[in-house]
Design a protein around this motif. Structure first.
Motif, PDB file in Angstrom:
ATOM      1  N   ALA A   9       0.860  -1.197   0.000  1.00 49.76           N
ATOM      2  CA  ALA A   9       0.000   0.000   0.000  1.00 49.76           C
ATOM      3  C   ALA A   9       0.895   1.246   0.000  1.00 49.76           C
ATOM      4  O   ALA A   9       1.914   1.289   0.693  1.00 49.76           O
ATOM      5  CB  ALA A   9      -0.896  -0.008   1.224  1.00 49.76           C
ATOM      6  N   GLY A  10       0.525   2.256  -0.804  1.00 50.88           N
ATOM      7  CA  GLY A  10       1.322   3.483  -0.913  1.00 50.88           C
ATOM      8  C   GLY A  10       2.248   3.482  -2.118  1.00 50.88           C
ATOM      9  O   GLY A  10       2.793   4.532  -2.486  1.00 50.88           O
ATOM     10  N   ASP A  11       2.461   2.306  -2.748  1.00 51.80           N
ATOM     11  CA  ASP A  11       3.271   2.247  -3.976  1.00 51.80           C
ATOM     12  C   ASP A  11       2.566   2.985  -5.110  1.00 51.80           C
ATOM     13  O   ASP A  11       1.342   3.155  -5.079  1.00 51.80           O
ATOM     14  CB  ASP A  11       3.503   0.786  -4.410  1.00 51.80           C
ATOM     15  CG  ASP A  11       4.474   0.057  -3.478  1.00 51.80           C
ATOM     16  OD1 ASP A  11       5.069   0.712  -2.608  1.00 51.80           O
ATOM     17  OD2 ASP A  11       4.620  -1.170  -3.636  1.00 51.80           O
ATOM     18  N   ILE A  12       3.328   3.379  -6.110  1.00 51.01           N
ATOM     19  CA  ILE A  12       2.759   4.020  -7.309  1.00 51.01           C
ATOM     20  C   ILE A  12       3.011   3.105  -8.501  1.00 51.01           C
ATOM     21  O   ILE A  12       4.123   2.597  -8.679  1.00 51.01           O
ATOM     22  CB  ILE A  12       3.410   5.406  -7.579  1.00 51.01           C
ATOM     23  CG1 ILE A  12       3.234   6.353  -6.373  1.00 51.01           C
ATOM     24  CG2 ILE A  12       2.845   6.049  -8.843  1.00 51.01           C
ATOM     25  CD1 ILE A  12       1.826   6.833  -6.121  1.00 51.01           C
ATOM     26  N   ILE A  13       1.970   2.889  -9.306  1.00 53.80           N
ATOM     27  CA  ILE A  13       2.124   2.114 -10.544  1.00 53.80           C
ATOM     28  C   ILE A  13       2.024   3.096 -11.715  1.00 53.80           C
ATOM     29  O   ILE A  13       1.042   3.821 -11.841  1.00 53.80           O
ATOM     30  CB  ILE A  13       1.046   1.019 -10.661  1.00 53.80           C
ATOM     31  CG1 ILE A  13       1.227  -0.013  -9.538  1.00 53.80           C
ATOM     32  CG2 ILE A  13       1.106   0.339 -12.031  1.00 53.80           C
ATOM     33  CD1 ILE A  13       0.108  -1.037  -9.430  1.00 53.80           C
ATOM     34  N   GLU A  14       3.077   3.148 -12.527  1.00 53.48           N
ATOM     35  CA  GLU A  14       3.080   4.019 -13.709  1.00 53.48           C
ATOM     36  C   GLU A  14       2.990   3.157 -14.951  1.00 53.48           C
ATOM     37  O   GLU A  14       3.659   2.122 -15.033  1.00 53.48           O
ATOM     38  CB  GLU A  14       4.385   4.823 -13.795  1.00 53.48           C
ATOM     39  CG  GLU A  14       4.475   5.977 -12.838  1.00 53.48           C
ATOM     40  CD  GLU A  14       5.766   6.778 -13.027  1.00 53.48           C
ATOM     41  OE1 GLU A  14       6.614   6.367 -13.854  1.00 53.48           O
ATOM     42  OE2 GLU A  14       5.935   7.804 -12.355  1.00 53.48           O
ATOM     43  N   VAL A  15       2.171   3.573 -15.925  1.00 52.18           N
ATOM     44  CA  VAL A  15       2.170   2.880 -17.218  1.00 52.18           C
ATOM     45  C   VAL A  15       2.710   3.844 -18.267  1.00 52.18           C
ATOM     46  O   VAL A  15       2.440   5.042 -18.227  1.00 52.18           O
ATOM     47  CB  VAL A  15       0.767   2.355 -17.616  1.00 52.18           C
ATOM     48  CG1 VAL A  15       0.313   1.255 -16.684  1.00 52.18           C
ATOM     49  CG2 VAL A  15      -0.263   3.453 -17.654  1.00 52.18           C
ATOM     50  N   PHE A  16       3.525   3.306 -19.170  1.00 50.94           N
ATOM     51  CA  PHE A  16       4.197   4.179 -20.137  1.00 50.94           C
ATOM     52  C   PHE A  16       4.475   3.414 -21.421  1.00 50.94           C
ATOM     53  O   PHE A  16       4.402   2.181 -21.474  1.00 50.94           O
ATOM     54  CB  PHE A  16       5.517   4.703 -19.547  1.00 50.94           C
ATOM     55  CG  PHE A  16       6.497   3.624 -19.198  1.00 50.94           C
ATOM     56  CD1 PHE A  16       7.502   3.252 -20.081  1.00 50.94           C
ATOM     57  CD2 PHE A  16       6.420   2.959 -17.975  1.00 50.94           C
ATOM     58  CE1 PHE A  16       8.406   2.256 -19.763  1.00 50.94           C
ATOM     59  CE2 PHE A  16       7.321   1.951 -17.650  1.00 50.94           C
ATOM     60  CZ  PHE A  16       8.320   1.604 -18.546  1.00 50.94           C
ATOM     61  N   THR A  17       4.776   4.192 -22.450  1.00 55.37           N
ATOM     62  CA  THR A  17       5.191   3.600 -23.715  1.00 55.37           C
ATOM     63  C   THR A  17       6.503   4.257 -24.128  1.00 55.37           C
ATOM     64  O   THR A  17       6.816   5.354 -23.668  1.00 55.37           O
ATOM     65  CB  THR A  17       4.086   3.798 -24.787  1.00 55.37           C
ATOM     66  OG1 THR A  17       4.538   3.248 -26.006  1.00 55.37           O
ATOM     67  CG2 THR A  17       3.751   5.257 -24.998  1.00 55.37           C
ATOM     68  N   GLN A  18       7.294   3.595 -24.947  1.00 53.03           N
ATOM     69  CA  GLN A  18       8.598   4.143 -25.348  1.00 53.03           C
ATOM     70  C   GLN A  18       8.677   4.276 -26.867  1.00 53.03           C
ATOM     71  O   GLN A  18       8.146   3.446 -27.588  1.00 53.03           O
ATOM     72  CB  GLN A  18       9.726   3.215 -24.871  1.00 53.03           C
ATOM     73  CG  GLN A  18       9.878   3.211 -23.356  1.00 53.03           C
ATOM     74  CD  GLN A  18      10.978   2.283 -22.896  1.00 53.03           C
ATOM     75  OE1 GLN A  18      11.228   1.259 -23.516  1.00 53.03           O
ATOM     76  NE2 GLN A  18      11.637   2.611 -21.798  1.00 53.03           N
ATOM     77  N   GLU A  19       9.354   5.344 -27.297  1.00 53.99           N
ATOM     78  CA  GLU A  19       9.602   5.490 -28.741  1.00 53.99           C
ATOM     79  C   GLU A  19      11.032   5.990 -28.947  1.00 53.99           C
ATOM     80  O   GLU A  19      11.586   6.694 -28.102  1.00 53.99           O
ATOM     81  CB  GLU A  19       8.593   6.445 -29.382  1.00 53.99           C
ATOM     82  CG  GLU A  19       8.655   7.873 -28.880  1.00 53.99           C
ATOM     83  CD  GLU A  19       7.694   8.785 -29.619  1.00 53.99           C
ATOM     84  OE1 GLU A  19       8.083   9.929 -29.894  1.00 53.99           O
ATOM     85  OE2 GLU A  19       6.558   8.361 -29.916  1.00 53.99           O
TER      86      GLU A  19
END
Length: 577
Positions: free
Chosen positions: A561-571
């Motif tokens: 609990a308290g973690d951050i989940i980031e979603v991303f794409t790369q180019e």
């Protein structure tokens, strides 16, 4: 310069210069301001040699040629006090101020501005009350070299702390002499020898141990050795031979600026050289004005302020930035002309013109043009051990054309302080297993700071080597899609753990090519793909900002609990030189 200014410098009539411009289909009047290229072209056509010089350099040259050699006098040193929180900086400043100033001031002191002067043996010392290292560095970022000497306060009972290291880095980067005041020696658990040992490890070997760093053991509370500290400051600055000419027009730096309800815009100025008088026309950054009143650090009105004087100035037309150059100008119309030029330049820069920051892409070009002889680097890693290893590896990479200069290394997320430091030192930031926080990322974009993020140590050294050789491969640019905060963690049979999350930015999606990372205190814990995304009990393709959802990683279950989940794409973006 205007067409008329150019004609005067070429000792021609203005109509001859205008004729030359008309031949080139440039319709102008004698008051039109010429850009650098046009002025150079016209001057060369009349057979003149051209040398470009800034407005400040021009004034300096005119005044120094007019000034006599005998006019130079020794000026007071300007001292900035730095150190870790709660090590007694403010108490030390107050102790110095009360012991040296209050004895002359009936009814105590009213401190009006963030700078004040004290007297010892008929010599003045000016102290700057800076609110932390960021302020010191911000001023340096704007080109202000206001400090002659830094006093580093270290508590004898606490030793060297993170902010102490930071202060040492800032002082070294500014190339300013350093005196260490070991404070709180009156405490029972004080251990000055331990402090000296820790300072030696950071390259500051005390003089009594055979080194070059002046250390003074003081107690701000008991007012012990304060005289000795002030004498040491004078001794160190005597070696630097600080000279100024009080007969020339004032030149200095803006320390701070504010708007007063009754008096309008007010700037606190530190006069470096010359004398500032009531009625003088001046320019500070892109702001012009005429001195209406001068108020010293104890609230008294003054007629003039000499070298190394902190003074409040009334009569500005706007608010300058801290660190802006302050310069007295004889010709008010010339000051207005330069002010307009600077405002236009600032406007163009804010509209997206490149600020000239050093990046790995531009490194090779700057080396070839002879602009860059070194690559300043700030290293931030997830743990101190990694930071030290990386700093050591990068320090060995230089060659005869360019050397890598490590100006700071530490553990933890990349924060706004690092961005300010990078802007001041024109440095590139290397992040190893860490990310910039949201404010730092926005500030880096605004200041055009190059941040390189890596997870493998050899990738960092390879990238720097290639940048120095001009062989950079296409940069992988990351585009953030969204972020979610973990509120609760549930056990599930298929994935081991699933996170109950609230989407805080953008959207969470599991479309093709989308990657996800788990952050704990801005440190990357895991990178992978999302195995399951649910809204209530339904499998969904995406969840928008402000909604709850359940997220599970493929083959990873250590979520808290308290973690951050980031979603991303790369180019991939081709490296441009």
């Amino acid at each position: 310069m205007t067409v008329k200014d150019l004609a005067d410098k070429l000792e021609l009539k203005a109509k001859d210069v205008l004729k030359k411009l008309i031949e080139r289909r440039m319709m102008m009047t004698i008051n039109t301001t010429l850009d650098t290229e046009t002025a150079t072209m016209v001057a060369r056509e009349f057979g003149a040699d051209v040398e470009m010089r800034s407005f400040e350099e021009e004034i300096l040259e005119v005044e120094s040629s007019a000034a006599q050699e005998g006019d130079q006098v020794t000026r007071a040193p300007v001292v900035t006090v730095m150190g870790h929180v709660d090590h007694g900086k403010t108490t030390l400043l107050d102790a110095i101020r009360h012991s040296r100033v209050a004895e002359r001031e009936a009814g105590g002191i009213t401190q009006h501005i963030g700078a004040y002067s004290v007297e010892i043996n008929n010599r003045r010392i000016v102290f700057l009350d800076t609110p932390g290292h960021e302020a010191f560095t911000l001023m340096r970022a704007r080109g202000a070299r206001v400090t002659d000497i830094v006093v580093l306060v270290v508590a004898a009972d606490d030793g060297v702390m993170p902010q102490t290291r930071e202060a040492i880095d800032h002082a070294k980067a500014a190339n300013v002499p350093l005196i260490v005041a070991i404070n709180k020696i009156d405490k029972a658990n004080a251990n000055p020898e331990r402090v000296k040992t820790e300072l030696s490890e950071l390259g500051l070997t005390p003089e009594d141990w055979g080194g070059h760093t002046v250390t003074v053991e003081v107690s701000a509370k008991k007012q012990t050795n304060l005289e000795l500290l002030l004498e040491m400051i004078l001794l160190v600055t005597e070696l630097g031979e600080l000279k100024a000419n009080p007969k020339r027009g004032a030149f200095g730096s803006v320390l701070e600026a504010k708007i007063d309800r009754g008096r309008g815009p007010i700037a606190t100025i530190l006069v470096k050289d010359g004398t500032l008088r009531i009625g003088d026309n001046f320019i500070a950054g892109s702001i012009v004005g005429k001195v209406r009143a001068l108020i010293d650090d104890r609230g008294n009105k003054q007629e003039e302020a000499g070298p190394s004087s902190p003074i409040e100035v009334l009569g500005l037309t706007g608010l300058p930035q801290p660190g802006d150059t302050f310069q007295v100008v004889a010709d008010a119309s010339k000051a207005r002309q330069i002010s307009m030029l600077r405002q236009n330049q600032a406007k163009q820069k804010s509209l997206g013109e490149k600020g000239g920051r050093l990046t790995l892409e531009s490194l090779q070009q700057q080396i070839d043009e002879g602009e860059t002889k070194e690559l300043p680097i700030i290293v931030k890693a997830d743990v101190q051990g990694s930071a030290e290893v990386l700093a050591d590896a990068l320090g060995k990479l230089g060659d005869e054309r360019v050397k890598v200069r490590l100006i700071s290394s530490g553990a933890g997320a990349i924060n706004e302080g690092d961005i300010v430091f990078a802007a001041a030192s024109n440095a590139v930031i290397i992040g190893f297993n860490v990310r910039p926080d949201r404010n730092a990322a926005a500030m880096a974009e605004r200041e055009e700071i190059d941040i390189r993020l890596h997870r493998i140590i050899y990738d960092v050294t390879d990238e720097i080597k290639k940048a120095m050789a001009g062989l950079l491969e296409p940069t992988v640019k990351e585009i953030q899609v969204g972020a979610a905060e973990v509120r609760e963690v549930f056990k599930v049979p298929k994935f081991g753990a699933a996170a109950g999350c609230l989407v805080t930015e953008g959207k969470i999606t599991r479309a093709g090519g989308i990657q996800a990372r788990l952050l704990r205190d801005h440190v990357v814990i895991h990178e992978g793909r999302i195995g399951s995304l649910r809204r209530f009990k339904d499998d969904v393709g995406e969840v928008k900002n402000g909604l709850d959802c359940g997220i599970a990683f493929e083959r990873y279950a250590d979520i808290k609990a308290g973690d951050i989940i980031e979603v991303f794409t790369q180019e991939k973006v081709a490296a441009t030189v």
